[in-house]
Structure formats: structure tokens, C-alpha cells
Write a protein that holds these residues in place. Structure first.
Motif, PDB file in Angstrom:
ATOM      1  N   UNK A  27     -13.381 -23.635  -1.786  1.00 37.50           N
ATOM      2  CA  UNK A  27     -12.897 -22.119  -2.079  1.00 37.50           C
ATOM      3  C   UNK A  27     -12.223 -21.085  -1.423  1.00 37.50           C
ATOM      4  N   UNK A  28     -11.273 -20.108  -1.738  1.00 36.20           N
ATOM      5  CA  UNK A  28     -10.802 -19.254  -0.946  1.00 36.20           C
ATOM      6  C   UNK A  28     -10.875 -18.044  -2.134  1.00 36.20           C
ATOM      7  N   UNK A  29     -10.907 -16.713  -1.457  1.00 36.06           N
ATOM      8  CA  UNK A  29     -10.902 -15.680  -2.503  1.00 36.06           C
ATOM      9  C   UNK A  29     -10.585 -14.457  -1.641  1.00 36.06           C
ATOM     10  N   UNK A  30     -10.249 -13.341  -2.517  1.00 39.92           N
ATOM     11  CA  UNK A  30     -10.098 -11.990  -1.921  1.00 39.92           C
ATOM     12  C   UNK A  30     -10.474 -11.023  -3.156  1.00 39.92           C
ATOM     13  N   UNK A  39      -3.245  -9.165   2.413  1.00 38.56           N
ATOM     14  CA  UNK A  39      -3.558 -10.559   2.049  1.00 38.56           C
ATOM     15  C   UNK A  39      -4.000 -11.374   2.881  1.00 38.56           C
ATOM     16  N   UNK A  40      -5.255 -11.545   3.206  1.00 39.03           N
ATOM     17  CA  UNK A  40      -5.948 -12.132   4.181  1.00 39.03           C
ATOM     18  C   UNK A  40      -5.513 -13.508   4.600  1.00 39.03           C
ATOM     19  N   UNK A  41      -5.400 -14.192   3.497  1.00 43.00           N
ATOM     20  CA  UNK A  41      -5.097 -15.783   3.691  1.00 43.00           C
ATOM     21  C   UNK A  41      -3.734 -15.965   3.996  1.00 43.00           C
ATOM     22  N   UNK A  42      -2.954 -14.965   3.656  1.00 45.30           N
ATOM     23  CA  UNK A  42      -1.304 -14.964   3.916  1.00 45.30           C
ATOM     24  C   UNK A  42      -1.013 -14.760   5.382  1.00 45.30           C
ATOM     25  N   UNK A  43      -1.941 -13.515   5.663  1.00 48.26           N
ATOM     26  CA  UNK A  43      -1.639 -13.200   7.244  1.00 48.26           C
ATOM     27  C   UNK A  43      -2.208 -14.100   8.165  1.00 48.26           C
ATOM     28  N   UNK A  44      -3.544 -14.749   7.736  1.00 47.89           N
ATOM     29  CA  UNK A  44      -4.018 -15.548   8.880  1.00 47.89           C
ATOM     30  C   UNK A  44      -3.628 -17.179   8.635  1.00 47.89           C
ATOM     31  N   UNK A  45      -2.738 -17.136   7.692  1.00 42.96           N
ATOM     32  CA  UNK A  45      -2.251 -18.606   7.308  1.00 42.96           C
ATOM     33  C   UNK A  45      -3.332 -19.557   7.085  1.00 42.96           C
ATOM     34  N   UNK A  46      -4.250 -19.078   6.386  1.00 40.80           N
ATOM     35  CA  UNK A  46      -5.445 -20.117   5.993  1.00 40.80           C
ATOM     36  C   UNK A  46      -5.305 -20.112   4.410  1.00 40.80           C
ATOM     37  N   UNK A  47      -5.027 -21.490   3.804  1.00 45.59           N
ATOM     38  CA  UNK A  47      -4.383 -22.545   4.478  1.00 45.59           C
ATOM     39  C   UNK A  47      -2.996 -22.297   4.785  1.00 45.59           C
ATOM     40  N   UNK A  48      -2.520 -23.156   5.604  1.00 48.70           N
ATOM     41  CA  UNK A  48      -1.353 -22.797   6.283  1.00 48.70           C
ATOM     42  C   UNK A  48      -0.155 -23.165   5.172  1.00 48.70           C
ATOM     43  N   UNK A  49      -0.180 -24.250   4.279  1.00 39.98           N
ATOM     44  CA  UNK A  49       0.799 -24.461   3.583  1.00 39.98           C
ATOM     45  C   UNK A  49       0.708 -23.997   2.146  1.00 39.98           C
ATOM     46  N   UNK A  50      -0.270 -23.169   1.878  1.00 40.12           N
ATOM     47  CA  UNK A  50      -0.456 -22.628   0.478  1.00 40.12           C
ATOM     48  C   UNK A  50      -1.643 -22.997  -0.298  1.00 40.12           C
ATOM     49  N   UNK A  51      -1.827 -22.906  -1.442  1.00 43.70           N
ATOM     50  CA  UNK A  51      -2.988 -23.400  -2.062  1.00 43.70           C
ATOM     51  C   UNK A  51      -2.551 -24.390  -3.343  1.00 43.70           C
ATOM     52  N   UNK A  52      -3.613 -25.313  -3.355  1.00 41.68           N
ATOM     53  CA  UNK A  52      -3.282 -26.228  -4.503  1.00 41.68           C
ATOM     54  C   UNK A  52      -3.505 -25.673  -6.028  1.00 41.68           C
ATOM     55  N   UNK A  53      -4.517 -24.893  -6.061  1.00 42.61           N
ATOM     56  CA  UNK A  53      -4.847 -24.294  -7.458  1.00 42.61           C
ATOM     57  C   UNK A  53      -5.203 -22.831  -7.269  1.00 42.61           C
ATOM     58  N   UNK A  54      -4.683 -22.224  -8.001  1.00 44.23           N
ATOM     59  CA  UNK A  54      -4.806 -20.686  -8.058  1.00 44.23           C
ATOM     60  C   UNK A  54      -5.258 -20.330  -9.473  1.00 44.23           C
ATOM     61  N   UNK A  95       2.457 -16.538  -7.224  1.00 48.23           N
ATOM     62  CA  UNK A  95       3.413 -17.541  -7.399  1.00 48.23           C
ATOM     63  C   UNK A  95       3.845 -18.025  -5.722  1.00 48.23           C
ATOM     64  N   UNK A  96       3.831 -16.821  -4.979  1.00 47.78           N
ATOM     65  CA  UNK A  96       4.206 -16.999  -3.577  1.00 47.78           C
ATOM     66  C   UNK A  96       2.924 -17.725  -2.594  1.00 47.78           C
ATOM     67  N   UNK A  97       1.841 -17.868  -3.249  1.00 44.10           N
ATOM     68  CA  UNK A  97       0.640 -18.284  -2.469  1.00 44.10           C
ATOM     69  C   UNK A  97       0.488 -19.669  -2.671  1.00 44.10           C
ATOM     70  N   UNK A  98       1.242 -20.327  -3.751  1.00 44.05           N
ATOM     71  CA  UNK A  98       1.048 -21.748  -4.108  1.00 44.05           C
ATOM     72  C   UNK A  98       1.826 -22.695  -3.270  1.00 44.05           C
ATOM     73  N   UNK A  99       1.493 -23.903  -2.906  1.00 41.87           N
ATOM     74  CA  UNK A  99       2.008 -24.701  -1.889  1.00 41.87           C
ATOM     75  C   UNK A  99       3.353 -25.340  -3.041  1.00 41.87           C
ATOM     76  N   UNK A 100       3.894 -26.190  -2.346  1.00 48.37           N
ATOM     77  CA  UNK A 100       5.217 -26.689  -3.187  1.00 48.37           C
ATOM     78  C   UNK A 100       4.566 -27.755  -4.420  1.00 48.37           C
ATOM     79  N   UNK A 101       3.297 -27.999  -4.276  1.00 48.77           N
ATOM     80  CA  UNK A 101       2.912 -28.700  -5.674  1.00 48.77           C
ATOM     81  C   UNK A 101       1.884 -28.084  -6.576  1.00 48.77           C
TER      82      UNK A 101
END
Length: 559
Positions: free
Chosen positions: A252-255, A290-305, A370-376
Motif C-alpha cells: 500500500x502507498x498513500x498520501x 507528490x511524494x511518490x512521484x518525486x521519490x520515484x517510489x515505485x519507479x514505474x508507477x502503480x498497478x492499482x489506484x 492517470x499520470x501515476x498509473x504504470x503502463x498496465x
């Protein structure tokens, strides 16, 4: 669900709130801090002993486990702590509630109580702290006695709490599952989420909405996935999603900007066996930092939002800053900065001349998601129903640009219009949009569930309650791509474009006209009957008009 255990657990919550009220803290702004810290301290104590008993038969059969542990040599006790799962709080022997219970007669008992809780927080800081967007750590406990204004009453306050904790045992509840803890958590925080008013996600998202979102998002088994909510509030959407996936198969990731919400979210994670994700809980402004974008955590974006973002909020203080970063592409900027600045592809709402508190902040959240989702990636977002048609056909409309992006990219999976008053705290009609970057079908499902539900009284407000069967009907309609008259329809993206990118389900329902074959004679007969009935009604109307006028003449007659 074991209703006896549930009721006992709720009774402890009521007892703790009663103690607060008796010491002048009822409905006080700090009451939620006291209740959450004390409840968690109790939960972690009992969870500790529960897990210790599972380590070997000697501990499991011990009639007085605490005395056995206190008698262990220090090196053996340290080894025992290392054997416990990482999600279980580490406790030294002086941290036991029984130790406090047996020390109530010491001078300055309130100080001992607070010091004990702070020591637990310090020992477990690496796992059970949550962070801020600035990188600071907010520890688990800060002590509670300072909230009692009269120092002379602090010892009595802490003694009353310890007595309630000591005579209650949570040992029975650790075999319970998500639904049990969801009920307990909602009961625990019900008095602390009445002032949300749409400010970020402080109010509790109804269980029905959470279930519909999670079961549509995750209909197959998945593992090792990363789940995110940029306006997490108390975490009800994330908990439902994690339960649907499996708590041990997701991170889980959140802000959230709210300190109170972040505190309650931490409790929710601990109660639901998701303590391994606590380090990913961030308090801060998701739009500006946006902490998780700035820190690139996770690097490729999220699977579910999942997200129930605020709809209207005055963000004029930082609107221009966000807009400037969005429009400026600086030479040599990093990939993270590019991603950060590219979030708001449809634009940033302008500052109105009045009613700044009605600025449509949710439009920023949708773009951020939309920008925080990974390619899938896949997402489910609660939006005001007005978003489905807002700015239709206007090239400058931010809402219209977002809808166009979702359709033109083939990412829109479904839209569900929910019943009015599904949230007791707001009268705004809401819908849920489902985004799926793996959608290869070329079509989407549109569901109008606005006529479902039963209206109930929730305090001073009216609330629409969905039955389990109605929830399932919505879920099945989307997952099964069902076509049901006046309820659900499946449309191609070409159809959506042709209709002007409207997401309103009703715009795509067929208008049904019932035709009945009758003979010419029957048609003539029915027309004559209708004419006769109309003449009768006209005659009755003229007679009634005459009677009324006659009555008025008599009323105003002067002799």
C-alpha cells in the motif's frame, strides 16, 4: 462474524470515550488522538502475546504467559523478539499493560503511562512511523495525559484508562477477518469524521462504494502489486482493495494532507495486517508535493489506484505554482521533474472571482491518477456526476479534455452513476469512473445505478443504502459487460466520440416505444371514445367555472 467479540470490542471504544467525556475531553479536538493511541496500544499488547503463543508449545500452554516472559533471561527474551513477525510490535517487559496496572499507586502515574507509550513508539519507530512529504517521521504514540488541562486530574485519567484496558482481552479477535475490522474501525472513528465536508478524503467512504470499486478493479487473482490512493483519508478504499487482492500480495502507498486522516489510516493498516506498508504512508499535499512521484517510489508507477478525492476546495494559494510548473519545461530537467510537470495535461482550473472554495480540485486529482498509473495500471475514482457531461463539446474544458484522453487512448473501462445521497455527508450526486490501460476491447460499460438503494436516516442526514444484491448487480454488470434495459449498456469508443464524449449512461439508452397492432375500426372506436371523454371534461370545466364566478359575485355584493 463473532458478534459477541465485536460487541465487546465496541464496548471498549465506548468506555474509552466515556472516560474522555468524564475528564472534559468529550468532543474535544484531541479526543481522537487519545482514543486511537490507547486502542492501538491495547491492540499491539494483545497481538504481541497472541503471536508469542504461536512460537512454541511451551508458550501456548502457559497459564500465565506474562510471568513466564518476565522470568526469561534477557538474551532469551531478545531472541524471542527476533522470532516474531515484522508486523508485530516489539515490546519490552516494562511495556506490558499489566505492568502499568500494577503500578497505579506510584507518584506521577500519568508520566509513567506516557513514558511507556513513547518508549513503545521509539522501539518500533522504523516500522510503525508514518512520514511527511518533507521527510520527517511521525511516531506511533506521543502520550495522552497532556490533553487533560488540570494536572491534578491526569493521574486519575490514566488510571481509569489502564483499568479498562487491563480487563479487556483482544485475544479472540485475531482470527477474525477484514469485515470484522472494517466494522470495528468504522465504529471507532464514526465521531471523528463528521467535519470532512469534502476536504480531501476525511470522511469515511461507504463500504458499498469501496466494495464495488475493488471487486470491479480486481476480478482475477494477482500478486506482488502496488496500490495507491493520493487522497487516502482513513484508508477505507485501500483496505477494501487490499482485502480483495490479499493483504500479503500487495503493498500500500498513500498520501493525504490531513494529519488526522494519516493517524487514522495508520491504525487501519495495523488492524488489517498491513503494517508492512506503513513506511509508504505520507502526510502532505499531493498536488504540490507528490511524494511518490518525486521519490520515484515505485519507479514505474502503480498497478492499482483507488480514490475518493475532494470535489471542491479553495486551492488558490498554490494554484499558480502548480500551473507554472506544469507549463514550464526547463532545460536539463530530470525524468522525475518531467513526469511531475506533465501530470496536468488537461490544464489547471482558474481562480474564480468569487466562491473560491468551489474550485474543482478533483480535476487535478483525476489527472494525477492517470499520470501515476504504470503502463498496465487500473484505477477507480469517485467523481461528481456532473463530470460525466461537463464542458461537452468545449475544447477549452478541462473535464472534456480528460474524457477525451480516456476515450481516445482506449483507457475507459466503465462508468457507474451511483444513487443520490450514497454519502450521508454530502448531497452531491457521485459516479465512479474505471480506468484500465490494458483495455483492448475497444468498448466500455456504462451503468445507471441511480435508481437503486433504500433511503434511511443517518443522524440528521438522509442516506441511500445499497443491499448486497444491488451491489452485486452493479459489479456483475461491469465485469460481465451486461446489457440491461435502462440499467447498463456497452458502447464502443467510436460511439462515445460520436456522442460528444459524454459519459452519462442515460444518453446511450434506447428510447422504447410500444407498438400495438389494431384494426382501423378499433382505432376509430378508441378515437371517438377519447373525443367523448374530452367533451365531458370540457363541460365539467365550464360548469365549475360558472359556479366559481357566481360565488365570487355573491361574495362582493354590496347592499
Amino acid at each position: 462474524m463473532n458478534f459477541t467479540v465485536r460487541d465487546k470490542t465496541k464496548q471498549l471504544v465506548d468506555d474509552l470515550k466515556a472516560i474522555c467525556a468524564n475528564h472534559g475531553l468529550g468532543n474535544d479536538g484531541n479526543e481522537y488522538k487519545i482514543i486511537t493511541e490507547v486502542f492501538l496500544y491495547k491492540f499491539m499488547n494483545d497481538k504481541f502475546f497472541f503471536e508469542v503463543r504461536t512460537l512454541n508449545a511451551k508458550y501456548q500452554s502457559a497459564t500465565n504467559l506474562e510471568e513466564l516472559l518476565k522470568a526469561l533471561p534477557d538474551d532469551e527474551y531478545d531472541l524471542l523478539l527476533l522470532e516474531l513477525p515484522a508486523s508485530v510490535a516489539q515490546l519490552n517487559r516494562e511495556h506490558y499493560i499489566s505492568n502499568l496496572f500494577n503500578s497505579q499507586n506510584v507518584p506521577e502515574f500519568a508520566k509513567l503511562f506516557d513514558d511507556t507509550m513513547r518508549s513503545v513508539a521509539s522501539l518500533n519507530a522504523d516500522i510503525f512511523s508514518v512520514g511527511t512529504s518533507g521527510g520527517e517521521k511521525v511516531r506511533l504514540f506521543s502520550g495522552i495525559s497532556q490533553y487533560v488541562v488540570e494536572e491534578a486530574k491526569r493521574d486519575g485519567f490514566c488510571r481509569a484508562i489502564v483499568n479498562k484496558l487491563f480487563h479487556c482481552n483482544f485475544g479472540e479477535i485475531f482470527h477474525e477477518k477484514y469485515d470484522f475490522f472494517a466494522t470495528i474501525f468504522e465504529y471507532l472513528i464514526k465521531d471523528y469524521n463528521k467535519d470532512g465536508g469534502g476536504k480531501y478524503a476525511e470522511y469515511y467512504t461507504p463500504h458499498a462504494v469501496a466494495r464495488i470499486m475493488s471487486e470491479i478493479l480486481v476480478s482475477d487473482e494477482v500478486s506482488n502489486v502496488k496500490c495507491y490512493d493520493p487522497s487516502a483519508g482513513t484508508g477505507s478504499l485501500l483496505m477494501s482493495l487490499a482485502h480483495q487482492i490479499g493483504e500479503d500480495r500487495c503493498t500500500i502507498y498513500s498520501q493525504d494532507i490531513s494529519q488526522k486522516s494519516s493517524t487514522l489510516l495508520r491504525m487501519n493498516l495495523i488492524l488489517n495486517n498491513l503494517a508492512h506498508s506503513l513506511l509508504n504512508v505520507v502526510q502532505g499535499n499531493t498536488m504540490t508535493e507528490p511524494f511518490h512521484i518525486i521519490k520515484r517510489e515505485p519507479k514505474d508507477g502503480f498497478d492499482y489506484i483507488v480514490s475518493n478525492p475532494p470535489f471542491k476546495l479553495d486551492f488558490s494559494d498554490w494554484r499558480d505554482r502548480v500551473d507554472a510548473s506544469h507549463q514550464t519545461v526547463q532545460e536539463g530537467e530530470t525524468e522525475e521533474t518531467k513526469k511531475l510537470n506533465a501530470r496536468f495535461f488537461a490544464g489547471v482550473p482558474n481562480i474564480p472571482n468569487k466562491d473560491k472554495d468551489k474550485m474543482a480540485i478533483y480535476l487535478l486529482f483525476i489527472q494525477h491518477i492517470i499520470s501515476s498509473l504504470n503502463s498496465k495500471g487500473k484505477a477507480a475514482v469517485v467523481v461528481p456526476t456532473g463530470f460525466l457531461t461537463e464542458g461537452k463539446g468545449r475544447a477549452t474544458s478541462i473535464a472534456n479534455k480528460i474524457r477525451m484522453r480516456l476515450v481516445d487512448k482506449g483507457w475507459l473501462r466503465a462508468v457507474v452513476s451511483m444513487p443520490s445521497n450514497i454519502f450521508a455527508t454530502t448531497g452531491t450526486n457521485v459516479s465512479i469512473i474505471f480506468i484500465d490501460k490494458t483495455n483492448k476491447s475497444g468498448k466500455c460499460v456504462l451503468v445507471d445505478a441511480s435508481n437503486l438503494g433504500t433511503k434511511i436516516k443517518d443522524g440528521k442526514n438522509q442516506k441511500m443504502l445499497l443491499s448486497i444484491e444491488e451491489e452485486q448487480r452493479i459489479i456483475d454488470a461491469v465485469n460481465g459487460q451486461a446489457v440491461v434495459d435502462d440499467f447498463s449498456v456497452v458502447k464502443s469508443f467510436a460511439d462515445i466520440k460520436e456522442a460528444g464524449y459524454t459519459f452519462n449512461p442515460g444518453a446511450y439508452f434506447d428510447v422504447s416505444i410500444e407498438y400495438v397492432n389494431i384494426s382501423a375500426e378499433e382505432f376509430s372506436r378508441r378515437i371517438n371514445e377519447s373525443k367523448t371523454r374530452l367533451n365531458e371534461l370540457f363541460n365539467e370545466g365550464r360548469k365549475l367555472e360558472k359556479d366559481i364566478l357566481g360565488g365570487l359575485d355573491g361574495l362582493f355584493y354590496v347592499d
